[in-house]
Design an enzyme around this catalytic site. Sequence first.
Site, short mmCIF file in Angstrom:
data_model
loop_
_atom_site.label_atom_id
_atom_site.label_comp_id
_atom_site.label_asym_id
_atom_site.label_seq_id
_atom_site.Cartn_x
_atom_site.Cartn_y
_atom_site.Cartn_z
N GLY A 151 0.84 -1.21 0.00
CA GLY A 151 0.00 0.00 0.00
C GLY A 151 0.87 1.25 0.00
O GLY A 151 0.52 2.27 0.58
N LEU B 100 1.67 3.52 -2.09
CA LEU B 100 1.31 4.78 -2.76
C LEU B 100 0.21 5.53 -2.03
O LEU B 100 -0.29 6.54 -2.51
CB LEU B 100 0.89 4.50 -4.21
CG LEU B 100 1.94 3.78 -5.06
CD1 LEU B 100 1.45 3.61 -6.49
CD2 LEU B 100 3.27 4.53 -5.05
N GLY B 101 -0.18 5.05 -0.86
CA GLY B 101 -1.22 5.72 -0.09
C GLY B 101 -0.66 6.86 0.76
O GLY B 101 0.53 7.20 0.67
N GLN B 102 -1.53 7.42 1.59
CA GLN B 102 -1.17 8.60 2.39
C GLN B 102 0.08 8.35 3.25
O GLN B 102 0.99 9.19 3.30
CB GLN B 102 -2.35 9.00 3.29
CG GLN B 102 -2.16 10.33 3.98
CD GLN B 102 -3.21 10.61 5.04
OE1 GLN B 102 -4.14 9.83 5.25
NE2 GLN B 102 -3.07 11.74 5.71
N LEU B 103 0.13 7.21 3.91
CA LEU B 103 1.28 6.94 4.78
C LEU B 103 2.47 6.39 4.00
O LEU B 103 3.62 6.74 4.28
CB LEU B 103 0.90 5.95 5.89
CG LEU B 103 0.38 6.59 7.15
CD1 LEU B 103 -1.07 6.98 7.02
CD2 LEU B 103 0.56 5.67 8.33
N TYR C 89 -14.34 -1.65 9.42
CA TYR C 89 -12.92 -1.28 9.52
C TYR C 89 -12.42 -1.52 10.95
O TYR C 89 -11.38 -2.18 11.16
CB TYR C 89 -12.79 0.19 9.14
CG TYR C 89 -11.43 0.81 9.29
CD1 TYR C 89 -10.36 0.40 8.49
CD2 TYR C 89 -11.20 1.85 10.20
CE1 TYR C 89 -9.11 1.00 8.61
CE2 TYR C 89 -9.96 2.46 10.32
CZ TYR C 89 -8.92 2.02 9.53
OH TYR C 89 -7.69 2.63 9.65
N ILE D 234 -4.65 11.05 10.45
CA ILE D 234 -3.32 11.53 10.08
C ILE D 234 -3.45 12.73 9.13
O ILE D 234 -4.18 12.67 8.14
CB ILE D 234 -2.50 10.41 9.38
CG1 ILE D 234 -2.49 9.12 10.22
CG2 ILE D 234 -1.09 10.89 9.08
CD1 ILE D 234 -1.78 9.20 11.52
N ASP E 30 2.21 -1.79 -4.67
CA ASP E 30 0.84 -1.28 -4.62
C ASP E 30 0.07 -1.94 -5.76
O ASP E 30 0.65 -2.52 -6.67
CB ASP E 30 0.82 0.25 -4.76
CG ASP E 30 -0.43 0.88 -4.12
OD1 ASP E 30 -0.30 1.53 -3.07
OD2 ASP E 30 -1.54 0.71 -4.69
N ILE E 31 -1.25 -1.80 -5.70
CA ILE E 31 -2.10 -2.39 -6.75
C ILE E 31 -2.22 -1.45 -7.95
O ILE E 31 -2.74 -1.82 -8.99
CB ILE E 31 -3.48 -2.75 -6.16
CG1 ILE E 31 -4.17 -3.79 -7.02
CG2 ILE E 31 -4.35 -1.52 -5.96
CD1 ILE E 31 -5.36 -4.45 -6.35
N1 NAD Z 1 -4.67 7.79 7.11
C1 NAD Z 1 -5.12 7.76 8.35
O1 NAD Z 1 -5.62 8.77 8.89
C2 NAD Z 1 -5.03 6.48 9.14
C3 NAD Z 1 -5.46 6.46 10.47
C4 NAD Z 1 -5.42 5.26 11.19
C5 NAD Z 1 -4.86 4.13 10.62
N2 NAD Z 1 -4.43 4.17 9.32
C6 NAD Z 1 -3.91 2.94 8.73
O2 NAD Z 1 -2.68 3.18 8.06
C7 NAD Z 1 -2.58 2.34 6.92
C8 NAD Z 1 -2.31 3.17 5.69
O3 NAD Z 1 -3.38 4.10 5.53
P1 NAD Z 1 -3.39 5.16 4.34
O4 NAD Z 1 -4.14 6.33 4.82
O5 NAD Z 1 -2.03 5.32 3.79
O6 NAD Z 1 -4.33 4.40 3.29
P2 NAD Z 1 -4.59 4.81 1.76
O7 NAD Z 1 -5.98 4.40 1.45
O8 NAD Z 1 -4.15 6.21 1.51
O9 NAD Z 1 -3.57 3.84 0.99
C9 NAD Z 1 -3.79 2.47 0.83
C10 NAD Z 1 -2.99 1.99 -0.38
O10 NAD Z 1 -3.22 0.59 -0.52
C11 NAD Z 1 -3.32 0.30 -1.90
N3 NAD Z 1 -4.09 -0.94 -2.08
C12 NAD Z 1 -5.42 -1.12 -1.98
N4 NAD Z 1 -5.74 -2.41 -2.23
C13 NAD Z 1 -4.56 -3.06 -2.48
C14 NAD Z 1 -4.25 -4.39 -2.80
N5 NAD Z 1 -5.18 -5.35 -2.91
N6 NAD Z 1 -2.94 -4.70 -2.98
C15 NAD Z 1 -1.97 -3.76 -2.89
N7 NAD Z 1 -2.22 -2.47 -2.60
C16 NAD Z 1 -3.51 -2.13 -2.40
C17 NAD Z 1 -4.06 1.51 -2.49
O11 NAD Z 1 -3.84 1.61 -3.90
C18 NAD Z 1 -3.42 2.66 -1.70
O12 NAD Z 1 -2.30 3.20 -2.37
C19 NAD Z 1 -3.88 1.54 6.87
O13 NAD Z 1 -3.69 0.29 7.47
C20 NAD Z 1 -4.84 2.36 7.69
O14 NAD Z 1 -5.83 1.57 8.27
C21 NAD Z 1 -4.50 5.31 8.58
#
Ligand code: NAD
Length: 304
Positions: free
Chosen positions: A8, A10-13, A138, A168, A32-33
Site C-alpha cells: 500500500g 502509494l497511499g497517504q502513509l 474497519y 493523520i 501497490d495495486i
Molecule cells: N490515514 C489515516 O488517517 C489512518 C489512520 C489510522 C490508521 N491508518 C492505517 O494506516 C494504513 C495506511 O493508511 P493510508 O491512509 O495510507 O491508506 P490509503 O488508502 O491512503 O492507501 C492504501 C494503499 O493501498 C493500496 N491498495 C489497496 N488495495 C490493495 C491491494 N489489494 N494490494 C496492494 N495495494 C492495495 C491503495 O492503492 C493505496 O495506495 C492503513 O492500514 C490504515 O488503516 C490510517
Amino acid sequence: MDRILITGALGQLGIEFIDHFKKLNSFVLATDIKNPKEKLSCEFELANVLDKDKMDSLVKKYNINVIYHLVAILSANGEKDPFISWKLNMNSFQNIAQISIENKIKKIFWPSSIAIFGTESNLNFVSQNPLMNPTTIYGITKLAGEKLMEYYFNKFGLDIRSLRYPGIISTKTVPGGGTTDYVIEMLNAAKKGNDYVCFLSENTELPMMYIDDAINSAVKLMSVSRKDLSISSSYNITGFSITPKQLLNEMSNNGFEFKVHYEPDFRQQIADTWPKTIDDSLSTRDWGWKPKFGLKESLNKTLN
Ligand SMILES: NC(=O)c1ccc[n+]([C@@H]2O[C@H](COP(=O)([O-])OP(=O)(O)OC[C@H]3O[C@@H](n4cnc5c(N)ncnc54)[C@H](O)[C@@H]3O)[C@@H](O)[C@H]2O)c1
C-alpha cells in the site's frame, strides 16, 4: 541492514514512509495495486497483496527482512461494502503474517486505528485497554488484527508492532476514505480559496496527528528492543484533539478567509463512536513516545 517491503506504498502513509527511508539510504521495495504517477525514489513492483504467491516471491527476490504492511480499506470507504473490506483487510493481514513466518521476517509494522473503540470505551479519554466494541467493519478488522498479532507472537514469536493511529494530517496525497479526512479536505479547500462543506458537525472532537509524528513514532517503535514492549498488541497514540470549528478558527488566525458549511452525513455516526481524546501514556513509558506537532505546528507545516 534492513531491507524493507512496504505494501500500500502509494497511499497517504506509504508515500511518506518511502521519503523517510530514502533519507536514511535504506533499501525499500514499494508495492501497490496501482502504478505510481511519478518515478519513485525506490524499487517498485505492481502487486496485489491478496496474491500470496506473488508477495512471497517478491520477499524472496529482494531478500526482504522488514515489512510495513499498510494496505487497508479505511473506515468510511469500508462501509460501502463490508464483505470486500473484511476480505482485503483480513486476508492481506493473514498473507503477510504467513509469508513472514515462512521467510523469517525480523519485524512487521502494521497500523491499527482508533476505530477499534466504541461507545462503551469511555470516549472522553480512552485508556489502553477499555471495553472495545467497534461499530464499523474497519474497526472490527483492526481489532481482529490486534488479536491475531498477539496470537502469532505467542505461537510463532512473530514480531508485529502496531500503533492505533488517530486521523493523520498530510497533504501530499488525497485522503484514503477515512472519517477524519475533513481536516485534509478543509486545508486543501482553503489553499484553493474555496468554501468547504464539512461532513461532520462543527463540535465533533476527534484525535489527530501530523504525518511526521506518525512516521517517526512508527520508526521509533520499530527500533526499540522487543523486551521493552510490555504489550504484544497495538499501542494507543495521539497528537492532539480538535473539532472542525477549532480547525476553522485556527485557519482564520492564519489569514485564510473561507466559509465552512456543516452537512453531517453517515460519517457523523462513525465519528460519534470514536474517542475524543486518548491516553497514550503506555507508549510514553515503554518506548519514549512524545508528539512534536500540535495543531499550530501542523498547520504551519501544511499551509506554508
Ligand atoms: N490515514 C489515516 O488517517 C489512518 C489512520 C489510522 C490508521 N491508518 C492505517 O494506516 C494504513 C495506511 O493508511 P493510508 O491512509 O495510507 O491508506 P490509503 O488508502 O491512503 O492507501 C492504501 C494503499 O493501498 C493500496 N491498495 C489497496 N488495495 C490493495 C491491494 N489489494 N494490494 C496492494 N495495494 C492495495 C491503495 O492503492 C493505496 O495506495 C492503513 O492500514 C490504515 O488503516 C490510517
